[in-house]
Design an enzyme around this catalytic site. Structure first.
Site, mmCIF file in Angstrom:
data_model
loop_
_atom_site.group_PDB
_atom_site.id
_atom_site.type_symbol
_atom_site.label_atom_id
_atom_site.label_comp_id
_atom_site.label_asym_id
_atom_site.label_seq_id
_atom_site.Cartn_x
_atom_site.Cartn_y
_atom_site.Cartn_z
ATOM 1 N N ASP A 21 0.879 -1.168 0.000
ATOM 2 C CA ASP A 21 0.000 0.000 0.000
ATOM 3 C C ASP A 21 0.918 1.220 0.000
ATOM 4 O O ASP A 21 1.659 1.449 0.959
ATOM 5 C CB ASP A 21 -0.873 -0.034 1.252
ATOM 6 N N ILE A 22 0.877 1.988 -1.055
ATOM 7 C CA ILE A 22 1.840 3.079 -1.219
ATOM 8 C C ILE A 22 1.702 4.148 -0.127
ATOM 9 O O ILE A 22 2.658 4.859 0.165
ATOM 10 C CB ILE A 22 1.727 3.692 -2.636
ATOM 11 N N ASN A 35 -5.916 13.055 -11.195
ATOM 12 C CA ASN A 35 -6.625 13.448 -12.423
ATOM 13 C C ASN A 35 -6.281 14.898 -12.753
ATOM 14 O O ASN A 35 -5.732 15.629 -11.921
ATOM 15 C CB ASN A 35 -8.136 13.235 -12.286
ATOM 16 N N GLY A 43 -9.442 5.097 -5.918
ATOM 17 C CA GLY A 43 -8.167 4.409 -6.096
ATOM 18 C C GLY A 43 -7.072 4.946 -5.191
ATOM 19 O O GLY A 43 -7.303 5.322 -4.038
ATOM 20 N N VAL A 44 -5.848 5.001 -5.717
ATOM 21 C CA VAL A 44 -4.699 5.499 -4.955
ATOM 22 C C VAL A 44 -4.942 6.929 -4.483
ATOM 23 O O VAL A 44 -4.577 7.290 -3.357
ATOM 24 C CB VAL A 44 -3.425 5.548 -5.837
ATOM 25 N N ASP A 45 -5.510 7.731 -5.360
ATOM 26 C CA ASP A 45 -5.744 9.146 -5.063
ATOM 27 C C ASP A 45 -6.597 9.301 -3.796
ATOM 28 O O ASP A 45 -6.240 10.047 -2.870
ATOM 29 C CB ASP A 45 -6.451 9.754 -6.285
ATOM 30 N N GLY A 131 -5.835 1.352 -13.170
ATOM 31 C CA GLY A 131 -7.019 1.066 -12.355
ATOM 32 C C GLY A 131 -8.241 1.660 -13.033
ATOM 33 O O GLY A 131 -8.681 1.188 -14.088
ATOM 34 N N ILE A 132 -8.769 2.711 -12.443
ATOM 35 C CA ILE A 132 -9.976 3.373 -12.942
ATOM 36 C C ILE A 132 -9.805 3.825 -14.401
ATOM 37 O O ILE A 132 -10.753 3.792 -15.188
ATOM 38 C CB ILE A 132 -10.324 4.557 -12.014
ATOM 39 N N TYR A 133 -8.589 4.200 -14.798
ATOM 40 C CA TYR A 133 -8.350 4.698 -16.163
ATOM 41 C C TYR A 133 -8.200 3.586 -17.205
ATOM 42 O O TYR A 133 -8.116 3.877 -18.401
ATOM 43 C CB TYR A 133 -7.156 5.646 -16.198
HETATM 44 N N1 AR6 Z 1 -1.337 1.538 -3.048
HETATM 45 C C1 AR6 Z 1 -0.833 1.076 -4.231
HETATM 46 N N2 AR6 Z 1 -1.593 0.872 -5.322
HETATM 47 C C2 AR6 Z 1 -2.928 1.121 -5.213
HETATM 48 C C3 AR6 Z 1 -3.535 1.619 -4.034
HETATM 49 C C4 AR6 Z 1 -2.675 1.826 -2.914
HETATM 50 N N3 AR6 Z 1 -3.143 2.281 -1.737
HETATM 51 N N4 AR6 Z 1 -4.871 1.777 -4.266
HETATM 52 C C5 AR6 Z 1 -5.083 1.396 -5.557
HETATM 53 N N5 AR6 Z 1 -3.917 0.985 -6.132
HETATM 54 P P1 AR6 Z 1 -6.133 4.040 -9.800
HETATM 55 P P2 AR6 Z 1 -5.723 5.418 -12.387
HETATM 56 C C6 AR6 Z 1 -3.648 0.511 -7.504
HETATM 57 O O1 AR6 Z 1 -7.532 3.711 -10.159
HETATM 58 O O2 AR6 Z 1 -6.056 4.186 -13.140
HETATM 59 C C7 AR6 Z 1 -8.827 8.371 -9.329
HETATM 60 O O3 AR6 Z 1 -10.184 8.631 -9.181
HETATM 61 C C8 AR6 Z 1 -4.812 0.054 -8.334
HETATM 62 O O4 AR6 Z 1 -5.126 -1.293 -8.019
HETATM 63 O O5 AR6 Z 1 -5.844 4.529 -8.437
HETATM 64 O O6 AR6 Z 1 -4.503 6.208 -12.797
HETATM 65 C C9 AR6 Z 1 -8.052 9.624 -9.764
HETATM 66 O O7 AR6 Z 1 -8.550 10.785 -9.141
HETATM 67 C C10 AR6 Z 1 -4.232 0.195 -9.744
HETATM 68 O O8 AR6 Z 1 -3.403 -0.917 -10.041
HETATM 69 O O9 AR6 Z 1 -5.485 5.160 -10.810
HETATM 70 C C11 AR6 Z 1 -8.279 9.633 -11.241
HETATM 71 O O10 AR6 Z 1 -9.537 10.194 -11.566
HETATM 72 C C12 AR6 Z 1 -3.312 1.417 -9.646
HETATM 73 O O11 AR6 Z 1 -3.126 1.618 -8.234
HETATM 74 C C13 AR6 Z 1 -8.278 8.163 -11.611
HETATM 75 O O12 AR6 Z 1 -8.645 7.465 -10.416
HETATM 76 C C14 AR6 Z 1 -3.877 2.684 -10.257
HETATM 77 O O13 AR6 Z 1 -5.286 2.723 -10.092
HETATM 78 C C15 AR6 Z 1 -6.904 7.689 -12.005
HETATM 79 O O14 AR6 Z 1 -6.990 6.358 -12.423
#
Ligand code: AR6
Length: 179
Positions: A21-22, A35, A43-45, A131-133
């Site tokens: 978990d980052i 974003n 997600g991470v954000d 992830g979401i993207y």
């Molecule tokens: N630690 C490490 N990796 C994680 C964590 C964490 N705590 N939580 C999720 N991941 P995403 P994106 C992974 O969706 O695709 C947001 O709404 C996750 O499983 O976080 O760049 C922003 O505001 C995936 O493998 O980012 C933007 O609108 C990776 O991190 C949008 O999502 C990235 O997933 C960005 O989407």
């Protein structure tokens, strides 16, 4: 139990992969997958803003008016154990014909360059855009590793170790193949 861990040399430094978990990582800078409006999200954000506390959003609002896709901005890290957060904006996946690979490389490149400008030695990044993207992780992993190799080989860089914090064993395996 020790988290699964993989590492190799790159330039004068190293690239490390961890399932982690980052938001828990005590490095000089953690990269956030943000974003373009820097408005927070899931997600991470979402996890990063929750763990860092409201100072993170306050500083983003005070210092920046969004951030174009493919680039990054830096803030302090609130209550996170890291010193800085680099908010990088990866592309939303459409079909691969809209410059997505170049934009993803650019997001990582900008993030690592900003971290070096702020004298960081250790940086942790998530798998941006996968992830979401919806960016396919098999295509994203070599781009991420390539950008890390490039950053660590850059003359004058302060970076010594770039760690990819992967959220699942499946994601870690894909990055391990790319490494
Ligand atoms: N630690 C490490 N990796 C994680 C964590 C964490 N705590 N939580 C999720 N991941 P995403 P994106 C992974 O969706 O695709 C947001 O709404 C996750 O499983 O976080 O760049 C922003 O505001 C995936 O493998 O980012 C933007 O609108 C990776 O991190 C949008 O999502 C990235 O997933 C960005 O989407």
């Amino acid at each position: 139990m020790e988290p699964e861990r993989l590492t190799r040399r790159a330039g004068d430094g190293r690239i490390t992969l961890r399932r982690a978990d980052i938001t828990t990582m005590a490095v000089d800078a953690v990269v956030n997958a943000a974003n373009a409006s820097l408005a927070g999200g899931g997600g991470v954000d979402g996890a990063m803003h929750r763990a860092a506390g409201p100072d993170l959003m306050r500083e983003l609002r005070e210092r920046y008016r969004g951030c174009p896709t493919g680039s990054a901005v830096i803030t302090s890290a609130g209550r996170l154990p890291a010193r800085h957060v680099v908010h990088a904006v990866g592309p939303r996946w459409r079909d691969g014909d809209h410059g997505e690979p170049a934009l993803l490389a650019s997001a990582y490149r900008s993030a690592f360059a900003l971290a070096s400008e702020h004298s960081c030695a250790t940086v942790a990044a998530p798998s941006i855009s996968t992830g979401i993207y919806g960016f396919p992780i098999e295509l994203a992993a070599p781009i991420a590793i390539g950008a890390a190799d490039e950053a660590l080989a850059h003359p004058g860089t302060t970076l010594c170790e770039i760690t990819f914090a992967l959220f699942s064993d499946a994601d870690l395996e894909v990055f391990a193949r790319a490494l």
